[in-house]
Write a protein that holds these residues in place. Structure first.
Motif, mmCIF file in Angstrom:
data_model
loop_
_atom_site.group_PDB
_atom_site.id
_atom_site.type_symbol
_atom_site.label_atom_id
_atom_site.label_comp_id
_atom_site.label_asym_id
_atom_site.label_seq_id
_atom_site.Cartn_x
_atom_site.Cartn_y
_atom_site.Cartn_z
ATOM 1 N N ILE A 173 0.847 -1.202 0.000
ATOM 2 C CA ILE A 173 0.000 0.000 0.000
ATOM 3 C C ILE A 173 0.882 1.252 0.000
ATOM 4 O O ILE A 173 1.843 1.335 0.760
ATOM 5 C CB ILE A 173 -0.948 0.003 1.222
ATOM 6 N N ASN A 174 0.546 2.187 -0.841
ATOM 7 C CA ASN A 174 1.329 3.429 -0.960
ATOM 8 C C ASN A 174 1.334 4.177 0.375
ATOM 9 O O ASN A 174 0.279 4.454 0.961
ATOM 10 C CB ASN A 174 0.728 4.308 -2.057
ATOM 11 N N SER A 175 2.537 4.523 0.861
ATOM 12 C CA SER A 175 2.665 5.209 2.148
ATOM 13 C C SER A 175 2.115 6.634 2.125
ATOM 14 O O SER A 175 1.883 7.221 3.188
ATOM 15 C CB SER A 175 4.134 5.234 2.575
ATOM 16 N N ASP A 176 1.880 7.171 0.929
ATOM 17 C CA ASP A 176 1.341 8.535 0.827
ATOM 18 C C ASP A 176 -0.039 8.641 1.470
ATOM 19 O O ASP A 176 -0.396 9.696 2.015
ATOM 20 C CB ASP A 176 1.258 8.970 -0.636
ATOM 21 N N TYR A 177 -0.804 7.541 1.400
ATOM 22 C CA TYR A 177 -2.138 7.551 2.012
ATOM 23 C C TYR A 177 -2.031 7.771 3.522
ATOM 24 O O TYR A 177 -2.792 8.547 4.114
ATOM 25 C CB TYR A 177 -2.867 6.238 1.734
ATOM 26 N N TYR A 178 -1.077 7.077 4.144
ATOM 27 C CA TYR A 178 -0.910 7.198 5.593
ATOM 28 C C TYR A 178 -0.344 8.560 5.979
ATOM 29 O O TYR A 178 -0.728 9.125 7.015
ATOM 30 C CB TYR A 178 0.011 6.087 6.099
ATOM 31 N N GLU A 179 0.559 9.091 5.168
ATOM 32 C CA GLU A 179 1.121 10.408 5.449
ATOM 33 C C GLU A 179 0.034 11.480 5.400
ATOM 34 O O GLU A 179 -0.027 12.372 6.262
ATOM 35 C CB GLU A 179 2.225 10.732 4.437
ATOM 36 N N ALA A 180 -0.848 11.377 4.388
ATOM 37 C CA ALA A 180 -1.940 12.343 4.276
ATOM 38 C C ALA A 180 -2.907 12.216 5.445
ATOM 39 O O ALA A 180 -3.417 13.221 5.968
ATOM 40 C CB ALA A 180 -2.679 12.132 2.957
ATOM 41 N N ALA A 181 -3.161 10.960 5.882
ATOM 42 C CA ALA A 181 -4.065 10.734 7.014
ATOM 43 C C ALA A 181 -3.477 11.302 8.305
ATOM 44 O O ALA A 181 -4.198 11.855 9.140
ATOM 45 C CB ALA A 181 -4.345 9.241 7.167
ATOM 46 N N LYS A 182 -2.149 11.166 8.476
ATOM 47 C CA LYS A 182 -1.498 11.727 9.661
ATOM 48 C C LYS A 182 -1.622 13.247 9.703
ATOM 49 O O LYS A 182 -1.851 13.838 10.761
ATOM 50 C CB LYS A 182 -0.022 11.327 9.673
ATOM 51 N N ASP A 184 -4.003 14.930 8.536
ATOM 52 C CA ASP A 184 -5.399 15.243 8.875
ATOM 53 C C ASP A 184 -5.743 14.878 10.314
ATOM 54 O O ASP A 184 -6.886 15.052 10.737
ATOM 55 C CB ASP A 184 -6.347 14.518 7.923
ATOM 56 N N GLY A 185 -4.767 14.315 11.040
ATOM 57 C CA GLY A 185 -4.986 13.989 12.452
ATOM 58 C C GLY A 185 -5.643 12.649 12.703
ATOM 59 O O GLY A 185 -6.213 12.433 13.778
ATOM 60 N N ALA A 186 -5.560 11.737 11.735
ATOM 61 C CA ALA A 186 -6.185 10.426 11.900
ATOM 62 C C ALA A 186 -5.369 9.560 12.858
ATOM 63 O O ALA A 186 -4.132 9.587 12.855
ATOM 64 C CB ALA A 186 -6.306 9.731 10.551
ATOM 65 N N SER A 187 -6.046 8.767 13.675
ATOM 66 C CA SER A 187 -5.376 7.841 14.585
ATOM 67 C C SER A 187 -5.006 6.563 13.838
ATOM 68 O O SER A 187 -5.437 6.330 12.708
ATOM 69 C CB SER A 187 -6.289 7.502 15.765
ATOM 70 N N ARG A 188 -4.196 5.680 14.474
ATOM 71 C CA ARG A 188 -3.816 4.419 13.839
ATOM 72 C C ARG A 188 -5.032 3.549 13.565
ATOM 73 O O ARG A 188 -5.117 2.894 12.528
ATOM 74 C CB ARG A 188 -2.844 3.665 14.753
ATOM 75 N N LEU A 189 -5.976 3.554 14.496
ATOM 76 C CA LEU A 189 -7.186 2.749 14.310
ATOM 77 C C LEU A 189 -8.018 3.273 13.141
ATOM 78 O O LEU A 189 -8.566 2.486 12.349
ATOM 79 C CB LEU A 189 -8.015 2.761 15.599
ATOM 80 N N GLN A 190 -8.116 4.570 13.006
ATOM 81 C CA GLN A 190 -8.854 5.150 11.883
ATOM 82 C C GLN A 190 -8.177 4.828 10.556
ATOM 83 O O GLN A 190 -8.855 4.569 9.559
ATOM 84 C CB GLN A 190 -8.971 6.665 12.066
ATOM 85 N N MET A 191 -6.841 4.846 10.537
ATOM 86 C CA MET A 191 -6.123 4.519 9.306
ATOM 87 C C MET A 191 -6.333 3.050 8.910
ATOM 88 O O MET A 191 -6.383 2.722 7.723
ATOM 89 C CB MET A 191 -4.633 4.821 9.465
ATOM 90 N N ILE A 192 -6.456 2.175 9.917
ATOM 91 C CA ILE A 192 -6.693 0.759 9.624
ATOM 92 C C ILE A 192 -8.050 0.569 8.957
ATOM 93 O O ILE A 192 -8.169 -0.135 7.936
ATOM 94 C CB ILE A 192 -6.597 -0.073 10.919
#
Length: 314
Positions: free
Chosen positions: A198-207, A209-217
């Motif tokens: 999975i492209n790490s850019d998705y997680y960087e953008a979510a971070k 936006d203040g998303a938690s690890r559970l929300q990213m999952i």
């Protein structure tokens, strides 16, 4: 508007040149292709035994055709409902529990640092290579009546030991636990490989936006893993009518007292054919299992196509 040029079909010489150009890759694939041909496809000639009364002196082709008479062996048995029910329910539990456990472990692996991942991967994957005969001995070491680890633990906390191999109900839970323990490592690595891709850019953008690890999952990882989960699930359904012989024969130790809940189609047919020596009925049951598996895969894929066409297997 510009007309699109028609696609030219390659001639025989062009195909031959294409094969010569990729001869190294073809040579590399040859052992695997040969293995599949010899082990998987050539034995399919023997499927005609399901519709014949085989005699050794007449051979496969010379034996008499009997139609669907060999299939009566399974359905006319007084235990037919029990073994079919056990096969279907156990396989459904293996698929659901295995998928859920593998996904949870893959998500945990995805959160672990690089150095420790290799250790956890090896630990999880090791039981997959253990023979089911050895798994049966390991299970026996836990469940043996006099000196088994589980009974020894029960005695230390003041509970009476159980004769596990002479009971029926506990095996509804024991067999799925053993099946998940043995096979979860392979499934975990499949899902973990999908998560790594999975492209790490998705997680960087979510971070950002203040998303938690559970929300990213739940918002990134699992939605992007959905196609892989569906493919593995559909392929698993192909064996829903085929019991794991080694698991259901060696782990319960082939004890008659627990066969009410441990017996599946494959173990029942083995015991019956060991006494009767009727290979025609065995071929008929194997053919039936393959047909049901094919129908199950096609039906499940059709249902997925109706819901989400992009995630279908074919």
């Amino acid at each position: 508007m510009t007309k699109s040029k028609p696609i030219k079909k390659r001639g025989l010489m062009q195909e031959f040149k294409h094969l010569r150009k990729n001869r190294e890759l073809l040579l590399l694939a040859a052992p695997g292709v040969l293995f599949e041909l010899v082990i998987k496809y050539l034995p399919m000639i023997g499927l005609i035994l399901a519709f014949k009364y085989f005699r050794y002196d007449q051979g496969i082709l010379g034996s008499k055709w009997v139609g669907f008479k060999n299939f009566e062996f399974l359905f006319k048995s007084q235990d037919a409902f029990r073994i079919i029910r056990n096969t279907l329910l156990y396989n459904m539990s293996y698929i659901f529990l295995g998928t859920l456990t593998a996904l949870i472990l893959a998500l945990l692996l995805n959160e672990v640092s690089g150095r420790m991942v290799k250790i956890y991967q090896t630990t999880l994957f090791l039981p997959y290579f253990i023979s089911l005969v050895l798994v049966g001995y390991i299970t026996y070491a836990f469940l043996e009546h006099k000196s088994g680890y589980l009974n020894s633990f029960l005695q230390t906390i003041g509970l009476s030991p159980h004769k596990w191999y002479l009971e029926t109900t506990p095996w509804i839970f024991i067999l799925p636990i053993v099946a998940v323990w043995k096979g979860v490592g392979f499934s975990t690595l499949i899902y973990y490989a999908g998560m790594v891709g999975i492209n790490s850019d998705y997680y960087e953008a979510a971070k950002l936006d203040g998303a938690s690890r559970l929300q990213m999952i739940f918002r990134i990882t699992l939605p992007l893993m959905k196609p892989l989960i569906i493919i593995v699930f559909i392929l698993g359904l192909g064996n829903i009518f085929r019991g794991d012989f080694g698991l259901h024969y060696f782990v319960p130790n082939n004890v008659g007292a627990n066969q009410a809940t441990t017996d599946v189609i494959d173990t029942y047919v083995y015991r019956a054919l060991a006494k009767l020596g009727d290979i025609n009925s065995g071929a008929a049951v194997g053919f039936l299992q393959s047909v049901v598996g094919l129908i199950t895969i096609v039906t499940a894929n059709f249902a997925v196509r109706r819901i989400d066409k992009e995630n279908a297997l074919f």
